[in-house]
Design a protein around this motif. Sequence first.
Motif, PDB file in Angstrom:
ATOM      1  N   CYS A 182       0.485  -1.242   0.018  1.00 24.17           N
ATOM      2  CA  CYS A 182       0.297  -0.246   0.179  1.00 24.17           C
ATOM      3  C   CYS A 182       0.779   1.326  -0.015  1.00 24.17           C
ATOM      4  CB  CYS A 182      -1.425   0.351   1.218  1.00 24.17           C
ATOM      5  SG  CYS A 182      -2.200  -0.892   1.284  1.00 24.17           S
ATOM      6  N   LEU A 183       2.004   1.248   0.907  1.00 19.03           N
ATOM      7  CA  LEU A 183       2.504   2.506   0.756  1.00 19.03           C
ATOM      8  C   LEU A 183       3.086   2.982  -0.709  1.00 19.03           C
ATOM      9  CD1 LEU A 183       4.629   2.022   3.987  1.00 19.03           C
ATOM     10  CD2 LEU A 183       2.386   3.755   3.872  1.00 19.03           C
ATOM     11  N   GLY A 184       4.123   1.792  -1.499  1.00 15.70           N
ATOM     12  CA  GLY A 184       4.691   1.736  -2.474  1.00 15.70           C
ATOM     13  C   GLY A 184       3.381   2.259  -3.290  1.00 15.70           C
ATOM     14  N   HIS A 185       2.250   2.224  -3.476  1.00 18.78           N
ATOM     15  CA  HIS A 185       0.886   2.811  -4.409  1.00 18.78           C
ATOM     16  C   HIS A 185       1.501   3.928  -3.493  1.00 18.78           C
ATOM     17  CE1 HIS A 185      -0.299   0.732  -7.332  1.00 18.78           C
ATOM     18  NE2 HIS A 185       0.115  -1.344  -6.109  1.00 18.78           N
ATOM     19  N   ALA A 231       5.145  -7.379  -3.933  1.00 21.88           N
ATOM     20  CA  ALA A 231       5.431  -6.447  -3.995  1.00 21.88           C
ATOM     21  C   ALA A 231       5.000  -5.262  -5.086  1.00 21.88           C
ATOM     22  CB  ALA A 231       6.943  -6.744  -5.465  1.00 21.88           C
ATOM     23  N   GLU A 232       5.983  -4.165  -4.628  1.00 20.49           N
ATOM     24  CA  GLU A 232       5.262  -2.977  -5.576  1.00 20.49           C
ATOM     25  C   GLU A 232       6.460  -1.442  -4.714  1.00 20.49           C
ATOM     26  OE1 GLU A 232       3.459  -0.904  -7.233  1.00 20.49           O
ATOM     27  OE2 GLU A 232       3.594   1.262  -6.243  1.00 20.49           O
ATOM     28  N   VAL A 233       6.863  -1.879  -3.121  1.00 23.18           N
ATOM     29  CA  VAL A 233       7.330  -0.653  -2.457  1.00 23.18           C
ATOM     30  C   VAL A 233       8.419  -0.771  -3.358  1.00 23.18           C
ATOM     31  CG1 VAL A 233       7.932  -2.325  -0.307  1.00 23.18           C
ATOM     32  CG2 VAL A 233       8.005  -0.329   0.414  1.00 23.18           C
ATOM     33  N   GLU A 234       8.990  -1.468  -4.252  1.00 21.84           N
ATOM     34  CA  GLU A 234      10.383  -1.625  -4.299  1.00 21.84           C
ATOM     35  C   GLU A 234      10.882  -0.118  -5.383  1.00 21.84           C
ATOM     36  OE1 GLU A 234       8.792  -4.240  -4.606  1.00 21.84           O
ATOM     37  OE2 GLU A 234       9.906  -5.233  -2.428  1.00 21.84           O
ATOM     38  N   VAL A 235       9.206  -0.252  -6.055  1.00 16.92           N
ATOM     39  CA  VAL A 235       9.190   0.320  -7.527  1.00 16.92           C
ATOM     40  C   VAL A 235       9.049   1.752  -6.905  1.00 16.92           C
ATOM     41  CG1 VAL A 235       7.114  -0.312  -7.801  1.00 16.92           C
ATOM     42  CG2 VAL A 235       8.609   0.851  -9.914  1.00 16.92           C
ATOM     43  N   GLY A 236       8.293   1.928  -5.061  1.00 12.33           N
ATOM     44  CA  GLY A 236       7.432   3.408  -5.382  1.00 12.33           C
ATOM     45  C   GLY A 236       8.384   3.605  -4.595  1.00 12.33           C
ATOM     46  N   LEU A 237       9.235   3.140  -3.849  1.00 13.76           N
ATOM     47  CA  LEU A 237      10.267   3.642  -2.751  1.00 13.76           C
ATOM     48  C   LEU A 237      10.967   4.152  -4.098  1.00 13.76           C
ATOM     49  CD1 LEU A 237      11.372   1.472   0.181  1.00 13.76           C
ATOM     50  CD2 LEU A 237      10.609   4.296   0.120  1.00 13.76           C
ATOM     51  N   ALA A 238      11.877   3.688  -4.857  1.00 17.56           N
ATOM     52  CA  ALA A 238      12.409   4.049  -6.178  1.00 17.56           C
ATOM     53  C   ALA A 238      12.803   5.457  -6.012  1.00 17.56           C
ATOM     54  CB  ALA A 238      13.183   2.394  -7.017  1.00 17.56           C
ATOM     55  N   LEU A 255      17.926  -2.894  -1.021  1.00 20.35           N
ATOM     56  CA  LEU A 255      18.041  -3.627  -0.233  1.00 20.35           C
ATOM     57  C   LEU A 255      16.839  -4.178  -0.277  1.00 20.35           C
ATOM     58  CD1 LEU A 255      18.683  -2.020   3.162  1.00 20.35           C
ATOM     59  CD2 LEU A 255      20.157  -3.675   2.560  1.00 20.35           C
ATOM     60  N   PHE A 256      15.594  -3.888  -0.566  1.00 24.47           N
ATOM     61  CA  PHE A 256      14.543  -4.986  -0.180  1.00 24.47           C
ATOM     62  C   PHE A 256      14.108  -5.956  -1.866  1.00 24.47           C
ATOM     63  CE2 PHE A 256      10.920  -1.903   2.034  1.00 24.47           C
ATOM     64  CZ  PHE A 256      11.226  -2.575   2.945  1.00 24.47           C
ATOM     65  N   VAL A 257      14.810  -5.716  -3.070  1.00 18.52           N
ATOM     66  CA  VAL A 257      15.172  -6.405  -4.327  1.00 18.52           C
ATOM     67  C   VAL A 257      15.853  -7.375  -3.633  1.00 18.52           C
ATOM     68  CG1 VAL A 257      16.316  -6.630  -6.423  1.00 18.52           C
ATOM     69  CG2 VAL A 257      14.598  -4.274  -6.414  1.00 18.52           C
ATOM     70  N   GLU A 258      16.819  -6.652  -2.628  1.00 20.20           N
ATOM     71  CA  GLU A 258      18.471  -8.290  -2.532  1.00 20.20           C
ATOM     72  C   GLU A 258      17.735  -9.564  -1.536  1.00 20.20           C
ATOM     73  OE1 GLU A 258      20.853  -8.302  -4.089  1.00 20.20           O
ATOM     74  OE2 GLU A 258      20.992  -6.833  -5.357  1.00 20.20           O
ATOM     75  N   ARG A 259      16.846  -8.681  -1.072  1.00 25.97           N
ATOM     76  CA  ARG A 259      16.328  -9.406   0.199  1.00 25.97           C
ATOM     77  C   ARG A 259      15.347 -10.573  -0.626  1.00 25.97           C
ATOM     78  NH1 ARG A 259      14.207  -5.119   4.628  1.00 25.97           N
ATOM     79  NH2 ARG A 259      16.739  -4.844   5.434  1.00 25.97           N
ATOM     80  N   ASN A 295       5.948  -8.312 -11.651  1.00 26.46           N
ATOM     81  CA  ASN A 295       5.901  -6.866 -12.939  1.00 26.46           C
ATOM     82  C   ASN A 295       6.425  -6.405 -11.987  1.00 26.46           C
ATOM     83  OD1 ASN A 295       6.378  -7.716 -15.859  1.00 26.46           O
ATOM     84  ND2 ASN A 295       3.990  -8.751 -15.439  1.00 26.46           N
ATOM     85  N   TYR A 296       6.274  -6.107 -10.641  1.00 20.04           N
ATOM     86  CA  TYR A 296       5.927  -4.620  -9.768  1.00 20.04           C
ATOM     87  C   TYR A 296       7.589  -4.870  -9.854  1.00 20.04           C
ATOM     88  CZ  TYR A 296       1.239  -3.240  -9.797  1.00 20.04           C
ATOM     89  OH  TYR A 296       0.371  -2.123 -10.130  1.00 20.04           O
ATOM     90  N   LEU A 297       7.981  -6.218  -8.704  1.00 22.11           N
ATOM     91  CA  LEU A 297       9.592  -6.638  -8.300  1.00 22.11           C
ATOM     92  C   LEU A 297      10.345  -6.134  -9.496  1.00 22.11           C
ATOM     93  CD1 LEU A 297      11.119  -6.651  -6.062  1.00 22.11           C
ATOM     94  CD2 LEU A 297      10.701  -9.861  -6.918  1.00 22.11           C
ATOM     95  N   ALA A 298      10.216  -7.080 -10.722  1.00 19.67           N
ATOM     96  CA  ALA A 298      10.704  -6.234 -11.701  1.00 19.67           C
ATOM     97  C   ALA A 298      11.515  -5.085 -12.192  1.00 19.67           C
ATOM     98  CB  ALA A 298      10.596  -7.210 -13.192  1.00 19.67           C
ATOM     99  N   ALA A 299      10.046  -4.255 -12.721  1.00 19.78           N
ATOM    100  CA  ALA A 299      10.008  -3.017 -12.577  1.00 19.78           C
ATOM    101  C   ALA A 299      11.271  -2.638 -11.194  1.00 19.78           C
ATOM    102  CB  ALA A 299       8.981  -2.047 -12.833  1.00 19.78           C
ATOM    103  N   GLY A 300      10.890  -2.288 -10.084  1.00 22.06           N
ATOM    104  CA  GLY A 300      11.745  -1.616  -8.943  1.00 22.06           C
ATOM    105  C   GLY A 300      12.960  -2.037  -9.147  1.00 22.06           C
ATOM    106  N   ALA A 301      13.153  -3.280  -9.098  1.00 21.85           N
ATOM    107  CA  ALA A 301      14.729  -3.704  -9.258  1.00 21.85           C
ATOM    108  C   ALA A 301      15.477  -3.459 -10.591  1.00 21.85           C
ATOM    109  CB  ALA A 301      14.666  -6.036  -9.742  1.00 21.85           C
ATOM    110  N   MET A 302      14.591  -2.896 -11.885  1.00 22.82           N
ATOM    111  CA  MET A 302      15.336  -2.363 -12.490  1.00 22.82           C
ATOM    112  C   MET A 302      16.077  -0.921 -12.406  1.00 22.82           C
ATOM    113  SD  MET A 302      17.021  -2.852 -15.783  1.00 22.82           S
ATOM    114  CE  MET A 302      17.472  -2.163 -17.323  1.00 22.82           C
ATOM    115  N   ASP A 303      14.968  -0.004 -11.473  1.00 19.66           N
ATOM    116  CA  ASP A 303      15.150   0.990 -11.311  1.00 19.66           C
ATOM    117  C   ASP A 303      16.564   1.109 -10.488  1.00 19.66           C
ATOM    118  OD1 ASP A 303      13.237   1.878 -11.867  1.00 19.66           O
ATOM    119  OD2 ASP A 303      12.034   2.000 -10.868  1.00 19.66           O
TER     120      ASP A 303
END
Lengths: 667, 667
Positions: A182-185, A231-238, A255-259, A295-303
């Motif tokens: 939710c926070l990612g959004h 996943a979603e907080v990763e792409v939101g935080l980035a 950190l979230f992506v790597e975890r 896909n959300y995770l992959a997007a955040g990981a790419m960021d």
Amino acid sequence: MTMTTPSSFASTSPAVAATVHAVPVAPSTGALRPLGLDEVRITGGIWADRQRVNGTATLDHIEHWLDREGWLANYDLAVAGGLAEGRRGREFSDSEVYKYLEAVAWEIGRLRAAGADAAGATSSTGEADAAASLARLEGRFRATVARIAAAQEPDGYLNTRFGRPGQEPRWSDLEWGHELYCLGHLFQAAVARVRTAPGADDGLVGVARRAADLVCETFGEGGLERICGHAEVEVGLAELGRALGEPRYLEQARLFVERHGRGTLRDIEWGRAYYQDDAAVREADALRGHSVRANYLAAGAMDVAVETADADLSAALERQWDRTRERRTYVTGGQGSHHQDEAFGEDWELPSDRAYSETCAGVASVMFSWRLLLANGDVRHADLIERTLFNVIETSPDAAGTAFYYANTLHQRVPGAPADPDVVSPRAHSSLRAPWFDVSCCPPNTARTFASLAAYLATADDAGVQLHQYAPSIVRTVLADGREVSFEVLTEYPRSGTVRVRALSDAASPWRLSLRVPSWAVGARLSVRSASGEIEQQWPAAPGMVSVERRFAAGDEVELELPMAPRFVAPDPRVDAVRGCLVVERGPEVYALESVDLADTALAASDFADLRVDPDIAPIDTGDGRVVVRLTDRRTDAAADVALVPYHAWAERGPSTMRVWVPAVGG
Amino acid sequence: MTMTTPSSFASTSPAVAATVHAVPVAPSTGALRPLGLDEVRITGGIWADRQRVNGTATLDHIEHWLDREGWLANYDLAVAGGLAEGRRGREFSDSEVYKYLEAVAWEIGRLRAAGADAAGATSSTGEADAAASLARLEGRFRATVARIAAAQEPDGYLNTRFGRPGQEPRWSDLEWGHELYCLGHLFQAAVARVRTAPGADDGLVGVARRAADLVCETFGEGGLERICGHAEVEVGLAELGRALGEPRYLEQARLFVERHGRGTLRDIEWGRAYYQDDAAVREADALRGHSVRANYLAAGAMDVAVETADADLSAALERQWDRTRERRTYVTGGQGSHHQDEAFGEDWELPSDRAYSETCAGVASVMFSWRLLLANGDVRHADLIERTLFNVIETSPDAAGTAFYYANTLHQRVPGAPADPDVVSPRAHSSLRAPWFDVSCCPPNTARTFASLAAYLATADDAGVQLHQYAPSIVRTVLADGREVSFEVLTEYPRSGTVRVRALSDAASPWRLSLRVPSWAVGARLSVRSASGEIEQQWPAAPGMVSVERRFAAGDEVELELPMAPRFVAPDPRVDAVRGCLVVERGPEVYALESVDLADTALAASDFADLRVDPDIAPIDTGDGRVVVRLTDRRTDAAADVALVPYHAWAERGPSTMRVWVPAVGG
């Protein structure tokens, strides 16, 4: 509406752009720089229609349902007390409010850009209308933010489902609680706001900042070494880090992506692949598990990969994208084969029956592809974005913008029942489009995508501008060296394959205009006309990118002619479920055979399962958006020419059966 | 072991048989009378092997896990107190205990029958072994019943999940609580006991009777007008009524059957079809929704239809069976296409990918088909039973009888991981067979089926005996007019297609022996030999039933020769998912291509998805149960002769990929 960045970006990414545009994604480095809503405006055609409907009917509709279902009132309950007893909605309902806010923010940006563009025009009526719409949206936005802000706890925690008296404790259910999701959004909504209304005093950015700070304190180094089940907080935080120039947020995203892949989430029936906790992001071979999460995770990981110059991670993500596109993506661009876990299947597991192809997976796939395109400039990513936009995201809402497909099947065997416009539907029920869902992510997810769509059309690099998606539009930007570039795109695409790009100003020096030739557009041609109308050059344009570099003068035109004859496409022979079938495509659109179109033909009485398409008779363009094929009934040998409709337009004429892949004669 | 019925049957069914045999189903009327374990004994072959493994390893295994998982201890907790805190297992765990009890009861019956049969034999070692096994099983049975009986409440209520202090109230969750479902299995266990050990003083029948009385009081006319979310109590009550001569139970079964389709269960995401509460049983067109629920309900409804002479209901069920078999059944006999809701799909929705084909749906389908066969004598029901026995029920357990498939996919794209023999598995996980499941219905469900299998082989009518399934066996029965009939079946079926039926006694008058010619057995031949070995008659036998009526003398033989050459079978052209594919069948067995069999061929390095079978080269019987086909790699054109294994034997040699339907060359 070009704006200065609120603060200089982090030391981890020194190549920060001096100017921030109204874009959802602003990498500090990459092959291409995205042009924002302040630089690209869609002026007509299918997407302008959709944006108009989206900005009015759809946003009204979403607000109505958020209100009616109590998802907005949850914030008031948080202030007044009584959340434990009175809270309504699923554990992730807050996220729909944030997606809605993000959509409103983009819509405000879109209308402002249109207003700025029209400022020199004569019509003051349109201007007054736009101003009224803007004021209304701005009022809504602020009122909603105020309710949310009031519910934020002093330390920044914000969620209506957890943490208050009588509720489960914060972070006590990371598998299913969706707090970080939710926070990612929320963060993405704040990014939209900061990039479309910089300096606005509504407080959303402050809310996001306090929440993000808490996330970093709680889940940073030395804190809880956990991840969120969605996943979603990763792409939101980035992106919040990029937008606010805050390197801590990017680091937390990293950190979230790597975890992921350390098994910190509980194992479940479908395995930890469901939430991508089965393997490290950099070690996986393909997207897997829940297709939106993936896909959300992959997007955040790419960021993260881009901002940390992590070439190993970028390469892993590109590899995963390749395999996923080839082996785990429907012909529509849809992703996700399973109803049970809303997940990707194995390679080649793409049954039309029960194709899940969740609308939100389409949105998420565009997010991932767009980040790869910006990073590496590979036109194949834009190809998939186009396919997904036309055949998944545009399929979800009906023409009126007030009913939606949650899942987008490719084969409807029994006519769906009309959904009650007043009733919440189960998410993947086999009905016609429904107004709202128990899990109602698709309405606001399509809304935020359509409102920001202009930001996915074009990019720039040092040499010039790249056009990836074709729509009547006006592009005005400034290249890195300060040169101003402006042009208009004139087209009836996809009804017509002619795309004319007309320079709107005289350039002081040559710049390069690049146009995407989609992979299906074999036989395209490019020509250049001077302002006087004289054809100066003409040449064949192979799929990929085709470029014209010149000192454009106002009125100069580059014309791309894409072959739009409808075509049969055969499936990859490794996809078992549609062996012996053909699909009809025309331009970027996939077509569908719908039973309502058999009504007045010799096949009216045929069983849908007995129809076969004749591959030897070329499909014919009717000129009105339909395509005619010859069908025969394998039992009776009756035959008829039957019109197919674009898949995104199916189920607009009442209950019917439908199929995208049609068995060929002999099958 | 022929026994007198404990009390005369109800006035609603005056045509009650004077003698009760060891059968799971004893209709009071119908085209065919089932022969019981006291009349048919399997003496060798694949089923005798399976019965031996089942009666030892599998029953031990089940008891071990019921104990280990605490599902048996739940009954002790009910007595000692502490169920609310200490209870373990899902809401339906009681039912696994009852299915296990039922399996033990049948196994006791089977061993007793074998003992009785061997009583005249010379070997006293085998007899002593059998006696020891019997004593051990009897001890277990009684001990388990004692624990259950102690937990029954004074008014007859029996369930460890509801109704005690700290637990939810009785009948408070009819959608998901499974209370009546569990009792249905209790009733079936009691039926097995009463028919294999009449007059036994263990108390199970009393427990069942008290529970059934409570069900009638609670849910009878004027009581709660509800049904259970999982059908089973109907079929359990109906048979308990038959076994105990209690018309109230049959009437209660009728009430439950008739209440389906009134929407008394809550609507859910998958619709009320999930629990067959969407339409009245007599009005439905096909089985639908959860495939185990659907078949259990249909079986119970057929019992009601037969006992109440409800021709309308019988006809509706036959119609549903027809359509379900044609359009909603896998080539293996498996039913259920969906993982999400373990449900049937629409007509022709039969993807191999993610075929669910739940083991228990196979068991339930045999129950339904068997009741139709008894009622109408239509051999097609026996055809489906055979297909399901060989290719679903026999597929679930491994050779050792201690690991099981919950779902039986027809296409394994990625090798399954070996299941930890010490860990409970999720039910449909893509692993090799697993020892136990969170929802562990398949181990005891297959166990009760195998233990009672002899009761599904043969039937009688006034004129004689019908043999439906072929296994080395001995049949001794008494026809309605008192004539004794006895014969031996000598066969290596399905390794060989020769089935010899040898009369064991001289008949005083002619009787009719009927043999099923399976639908695939085109070209079968029948011959009759006198005791002297002379062939008296020989004629072609078309699929269906073939009969010989004569005054059999001891030693007379009827020989059925079924053509066992392996064959390619093409799918119905309306099944989309396997278009362009072929399956190999041999006799009743469906074959599977397993990747381990490519290891030493020219295709060892081929991608499984690229393999194509050559339909012009006939499959070859290797004589050892395998069938060789010519495969080519569509990319490399490499070719090899590869052996397929019977589908039920796949995944016995470690992780592998597998497919039942193989694309034909050119596809």
